[in-house]
Design an enzyme around this catalytic site. Structure first.
Site, PDB file in Angstrom:
ATOM      1  CB  SER A  22      -3.653   8.593  14.937  1.00 29.33           C
ATOM      2  OG  SER A  22      -4.441   9.767  14.968  1.00 29.33           O
ATOM      3  CG  ASN A  23      -6.683   4.717  18.575  1.00 30.32           C
ATOM      4  OD1 ASN A  23      -6.623   4.240  17.432  1.00 30.32           O
ATOM      5  ND2 ASN A  23      -6.837   3.976  19.652  1.00 30.32           N
ATOM      6  CD  GLU A  24      -4.141  10.456  19.368  1.00 32.97           C
ATOM      7  OE1 GLU A  24      -3.804   9.800  18.351  1.00 32.97           O
ATOM      8  OE2 GLU A  24      -3.802  10.133  20.523  1.00 32.97           O
TER       9      GLU A  24
ATOM     10  CD  GLU B 142      -9.036  -0.366   6.596  1.00 33.14           C
ATOM     11  OE1 GLU B 142      -8.656  -0.908   7.647  1.00 33.14           O
ATOM     12  OE2 GLU B 142      -8.569   0.688   6.155  1.00 33.14           O
TER      13      GLU B 142
ATOM     14  CD  GLN C  51      -2.461   1.264   2.754  1.00 35.18           C
ATOM     15  OE1 GLN C  51      -1.821   1.074   3.776  1.00 35.18           O
ATOM     16  NE2 GLN C  51      -3.750   1.530   2.749  1.00 35.18           N
ATOM     17  N   GLY C  52       0.602   2.162  -0.912  1.00 39.62           N
ATOM     18  CA  GLY C  52       1.367   3.405  -0.986  1.00 39.62           C
ATOM     19  C   GLY C  52       0.497   4.612  -0.675  1.00 39.62           C
ATOM     20  CE1 TYR C  53      -4.061   3.987  -0.636  1.00 40.25           C
ATOM     21  CE2 TYR C  53      -5.301   4.371   1.372  1.00 40.25           C
ATOM     22  CZ  TYR C  53      -5.245   3.934   0.069  1.00 40.25           C
ATOM     23  OH  TYR C  53      -6.377   3.450  -0.511  1.00 40.25           O
ATOM     24  CB  SER C  54       1.754   7.052   5.141  1.00 45.93           C
ATOM     25  OG  SER C  54       0.604   6.745   5.866  1.00 45.93           O
TER      26      SER C  54
END
Lengths: 393, 371, 393, 371
Positions: C379-381, C244, C126-129
């Site tokens: 992130s959970n934030e 997902e 996967q190439g996202y971030s």
């Protein structure tokens, strides 16, 4: 670096302890040690005893008739009072408005107001919060209009603690709507017996009326009751906040209440329950850590060296601990904390308290009452904003 | 595996909700609390809605519905923090139907169903705290049956009830008895409790009693488990309303020129409240759905549920007050009463630490709903 | 309302269980049950076994060669795989890019790419971030410039999980800098063996290289590897995220790992320590509550009734629980979790592990590794922002 | 009551900090960790700074400084998460000076002071976990003195040390011995640990040993308490640097066009980290200042300190990683090494739950530093 107090400090403590224990009426101490209701007379009675000794304004400099104690001495005085079971000094007069009058009042104002505060004769209230101005205090709307040698005050304050007993009141009022909200605010002293002042007690969730709404309907306030300059009130209020001290952490009371918690835990049979006992042990660690934090601040104040950026933590942690010990007291008694018998919270009640232990009577109410501590005096969210600002910039 | 409510359950929910919204508003609740915490006419209205009959077997004039229907009902009563202890009717129905002799069932169940008889569990003793196996009240045999001696605390609506289910020591073992309030030797002292509801001290001084079962501990455990499931369901309704009040307030209340709902730190607190609510709701379902399992599995499940609910109630109650600020601690505002109700519910039928101990003691190699 | 699975579902589970237990190589299951290192061959080997059965794309509809299972069946399959000790299916091919290709790819693209994904032959990444685009993914900068029938790609991706094994990669790339950041993004499939692609493994705090940086230096990508329309990639990526599923909570693995925690606690002598045991009991409650949350979502998916607003909670809670069980495993072993002997994390190591229990070897590393779970995948934030949005508006 | 550091302590702090900043940068630390986790030349540099001599009595060639000087030193070493276990020199100095026969003191203390001898505590046994009163290693009398048989785990820099302080059962009671590494019957197996430092398994097979004291449990408790205070001080330095790294990163890292330091939810997390740091620092002072108290009070105080530090370390370490996001879990970034160090420190000399148990067991009617 030394944990122990100096011999002079220990002598000072002994002197205070001796005096407090011999002058604090035992009925009042009994109420405090058992979280029973205090009357206006209890609170003011103790204030007058302190006033006679010259210790009600225990933080005052000698030039204004105070004892001129340093930070450590003030702490030791507070600790001895707390451990002996003295009522907390109602702070609005001696701790809050007096330093402002000393710093910014005229000599006439000082002469007029300080003696009544020092003696405990005059009960002061605080007029800061408004229905629309809590955490955002600067948005307050109560107006004071200058007409001749008077201000005409209209508006409403709220959350005025013990305002039902108040003789006088210090207020932040809006005298101008120009510029930033902070710039148009003035600091005004007001006789609560003036025509147009209405005090309405607010019943709180614990069934008590500890705070009030105060309404102003064309209340006339002589202009010589303005402190300092018009529109500079925000500065004076900030000065006041800067002088709220380590006592805000209330660690001395926490130590006394931890002992009470342990007594309750024994009576209720959970002292030997490892699971519950662990909760007390954790709280004990929290209280020791808070005390060390307070002592560090005191030491820095005393020596003037090593300025610390931690005073902002004291209110957050102190209030969390207050909530926690009342919570644990209630949970220790469990179902037996639940009967709500208001009379049983008065000293000397002779009835049968359900479950049989009258000491349990105030536990749920105390827990409910303490929810305020993370809200008032700048909510803990606002406090965290401030701490974050000092750390992150 | 199916968590949909049936059409009947949806209708039941709507009927109860309608009654709470229209018939049991905050002002009525306040006046009932002020008058002592129990209102017989409100109880009768619950009966008219068929709720006291809900879980009574059809053979005894009830509707014969199950734990999920009871749960739906209590969620809605919890949403309005209704003071009258309908959960006690569900406890009595289940315990009598499962454990009592046929004659006693015939005598009492139809009256419970009709709302004529309020029968409540009276099990709390001073020395027991949350333990069920500690009992000091004694039964002795008499020519007519048995007589009881002892005291029970915190009996729900105890001075308004018609009869009590009382666990008592009989020959050194806990048995379960039924005692009528108007019988000789029965004394009650009523009082309000922290959340505004009513309870009483019960004194038994040679009171005549009907033996329900000699397996009193098992019956008491069943009663308490039904009570836990009821507490969970009621708490879910109360928490849901607490969160709704908080959300409304945060969107209205402005500070610094913007609604406080715009502050990220507060928003994340609300996200955590939602988390706790949904974990609690999930475990409330679990609690009710496990009520029919064999005792060992049932008890472990109900303790697990109470641990989750206890944590959720405390977090949501406390955070709701905090997010409201000053208004949240006033008697005038409904929210503070939800907070008090949630506080009291945590201590009903064993608090979080107590049930954590139960979970710990019953822990096995595996875990999970299906493991 | 019913907790029990239907008889048909139970039959389905039994069938899956039987097949998984008889086809999962025991060496692999041993590694998974003991948190030992999995090689590329272990992961791909199991993928190919599933592929042969037609279960690697276990979420695929029948028209694309999948089994066409409903939400509950997929959950049961995942649970049986997890409890048997199967490696997690590397999701990038079968779970992430395949649904996008099915929904937005051309028939030619579907024919070209899906078989290799379904069989497990082709490893996708996967190439996202990107270094500057994590939580704020839309700010990504990797550029793809259309030149004739090719895109020329330049830039850098990071946190590419297991990218060192990748054959192909799906990427979000910037094809336009006009309008909102989201609007200029395209979805591009890229052969990782193309000239100009450099993969640099990133060593993580546990000493392993689970993620990578991937650099693109004038990489030529045939235009027929663009999915859908240019500049619409953000839409496709959101479609992917929406697919997902509940497995993100990983509750099945949590159940398996709770059992492992209990084994470790017994071995280390803390199973009978009430204080430690309480921690396990609390985790057990957390896991049951998470499972109930997952089952509610599955039930709603299955019936199509009562849409729920709780799917956003699954990732937050699931990741917190993953962190907690690895933490408790480490704390159970205490000092004996501290020796860092990398070889001891490989199956079959014959050395003397300090303290004597080789099962303790991976505990600290697992704890360290799991810190990622509250960071990656949003992130959970960010997740809390989303939950708050649904609740508060 | 005074928490100011003396001028000498300030100078000591600056000297140590200078060495850490200039002499023990992150790259040097990384290469030492890669080479096994202990570097004799770094140890010698600590000795040259006078740090190994710091708490050795002047009569034995030391500087005769106290617990606060040791604390200041370790805060600064913690700030650089220095791998070499200087705390062990402080433990050995205190235990030998307090408990060993004069001849042994004369023999070892000056060599400890000079840095020539690295003497470390070897007390961890498999069966004991964090308990100090569980010991399986045995001593038997020999014509020359005593011989030891047994094994110890996780001995700091165990295969580099010159001698070990070893608690051993002698006639059924724990005594404390000194064993030289090069003595016959002594075997070590060294390895790196989670935080990059070095430890070893120690096997004793008839190893000759010098008896230090038959009151071995009391001596071991003293050793561990000195170790706890050292751990606290080192942790404070490590946490301070962890927070500083986090603050720097949050002010640099932009997402959504602004520094992540601008997000209120993250800001409040930082406020909570600051709280934990300052509570920890306060209790680290408390720990060092209580080291001279009688055993009962000392032990209770040190357990209280470790409970606070354990909570603070875990919170600050975990939140630091979280606030960094992806970069926080990379080996390349210094922050992840601080996190690992804090993790390991929590398990040194008893973890949080263990010491909570100690606090609970030693709890009395009163509380507070002065009560």
């Amino acid at each position: 670096m030394d944990l122990a107090f100096t011999p002079e400090e220990q002598d000072f403590r002994a002197e205070v302890r001796e005096w407090v224990r011999s002058h604090l009426p035992s009925e009042i101490a009994h109420k405090v040690h058992n979280a029973l209701r205090l009357t206006r007379e209890d609170m003011q009675g103790w204030a007058k005893i302190l006033g006679k000794k010259g210790w009600l304004g225990y933080g005052w400099p000698q030039e204004f008739g105070g004892p001129g104690w340093n930070a450590v001495q003030k702490h030791l005085f507070e600790e001895e009072c707390a451990l002996a079971g003295a009522p907390r000094i109602v702070p609005f007069g001696p701790v809050m408005v007096a330093p402002v009058i000393m710093a910014f009042g005229t000599p006439e104002q000082q002469e007029r107001f300080l003696p009544g505060i020092a003696s405990g004769e005059v009960w002061w209230s605080q007029g800061y919060s408004e229905p629309g101005a809590g955490s955002d205090l600067a948005s307050l709307k109560t107006r004071a209009e200058r007409v001749g040698d008077k201000y005409i005050v209209n508006g409403q304050k709220t959350w005025t603690t013990l305002g039902q007993h108040g003789d006088w009141m210090f207020n932040l009022v809006r005298t101008s709507s120009e510029g930033k909200p902070q710039t148009g605010i003035s600091f005004l002293l007001l006789d609560m017996k003036s025509p147009g002042v209405t005090v309405r007690p607010i019943k709180l969730l614990d069934g008590e009326c500890e705070v009030n709404e105060v309404f102003f309907d064309n209340v006339e306030v002589p202009a010589d009751q303005l402190i300092g300059e018009e529109n500079k009130g925000w500065t004076y209020a900030k000065h006041l906040l800067a002088h709220e001290r380590t006592n805000i952490a209330d660690v001395n009371r926490a130590k006394r209440e931890l002992e009470r918690l342990k007594r309750i835990a024994r009576t209720e049979g959970v002292w030997d329950d490892l699971r519950f006992r662990d909760q007390i042990a954790l709280l004990e660690v929290d209280i020791v850590a808070l005390e060390m934090l307070v002592l560090r601040v005191l030491s820095a104040e005393k020596s003037g060296k090593n300025p610390l950026d931690i005073a902002g933590l004291l209110k957050i942690r102190g209030s969390e601990i207050q909530q926690r010990y009342t919570e644990l007291m209630m949970l220790a008694a469990g179902p037996f904390s639940l009967p709500f018998v208001q009379e049983a919270m008065d000293a000397g009640w002779q009835g049968d308290f359900p479950g049989g232990v009258v000491a349990n009577a105030p536990l749920a109410a105390s827990y409910f009452n303490m929810r305020k501590t993370t809200i008032y005096g700048g909510s803990n969210e606002v406090q965290r904003n401030i701490v974050a600002q000092t750390v992150l910039g | 595996m199916d968590f949909d409510f049936s059409d009947g359950q949806q209708q039941l929910r709507e009927a109860v909700r309608r009654w709470v919204d229209r018939g049991y508003g905050f002002e009525r609740r306040r006046s009932i609390a002020a008058a002592g915490g129990f209102d017989r006419s409100a109880w009768n209205e619950l009966a008219e809605l068929g709720l006291t009959a809900l879980t009574v077997p059809e053979a005894h004039g009830g509707l014969g519905q199950g734990a999920v229907d009871a749960m739906v009902t209590l969620e809605e009563l919890g949403r309005g923090i209704v003071l009258e202890p309908l959960a006690q009717a569900f406890i009595a129905a289940r315990v009598l139907a499962d454990c009592a002799p046929e004659a006693v069932q015939a005598d009492w169940l139809s009256r419970i169903a009709s709302g004529e008889a309020l029968v409540v569990l009276a099990h709390q003793e001073r020395r027991a705290r949350y333990r069920l196996d500690v009992c000091d009240t004694q039964a002795t045999a008499t020519p007519e049956g048995h007589a009881l001696k002892g005291a029970k605390s915190l009996v729900p609506a105890g001075d308004e009830a018609d009869a009590f289910l009382v666990p008592v020591l009989l020959d050194g073992k806990i048995a379960l008895f039924l005692v009528e309030r108007k019988a000789p030797g029965v004394g009650t002292q009523g009082y309000g409790t922290a959340d505004g509801s009513r309870a009483a001290e019960l004194r038994l001084d040679g009171a005549p009693a009907t033996l329900l079962t000699q397996e009193g501990l098992a019956a008491l455990e069943l009663a308490v488990d039904v009570g836990i499931a009821a507490t969970c369901a009621y708490a879910v309704g109360a928490m849901e309303q607490t969160l709704a009040l908080t959300v409304d307030y945060m969107n209205q209340r402005k500070q610094f020129g913007v609604p406080i709902a715009s502050f990220q730190a507060l928003r994340h607190r609300v996200a955590d409240m939602k988390m706790q609510l949904e974990l609690a709701r999930s475990m409330s379902y679990y609690a009710s759905l496990k009520l029919g399992e064999p005792p060992a599995e049932r008890r472990r499940a109900l303790s697990r549920a109470k641990v989750q609910l206890g944590q959720s109630m405390r977090f949501i109650g406390q955070q709701s007050v905090q997010l409201h600020g000053g208004i949240g601690v006033t008697d005038e505002y409904a929210g503070s009463h939800y907070f008090k109700a949630l506080t009291q519910l945590e201590m009903c039928f064993g608090d979080t630490l107590h049930h954590l101990g139960e979970v710990s003691a019953r822990m096995e190699e595996t875990a999970g709903v299906f493991a």
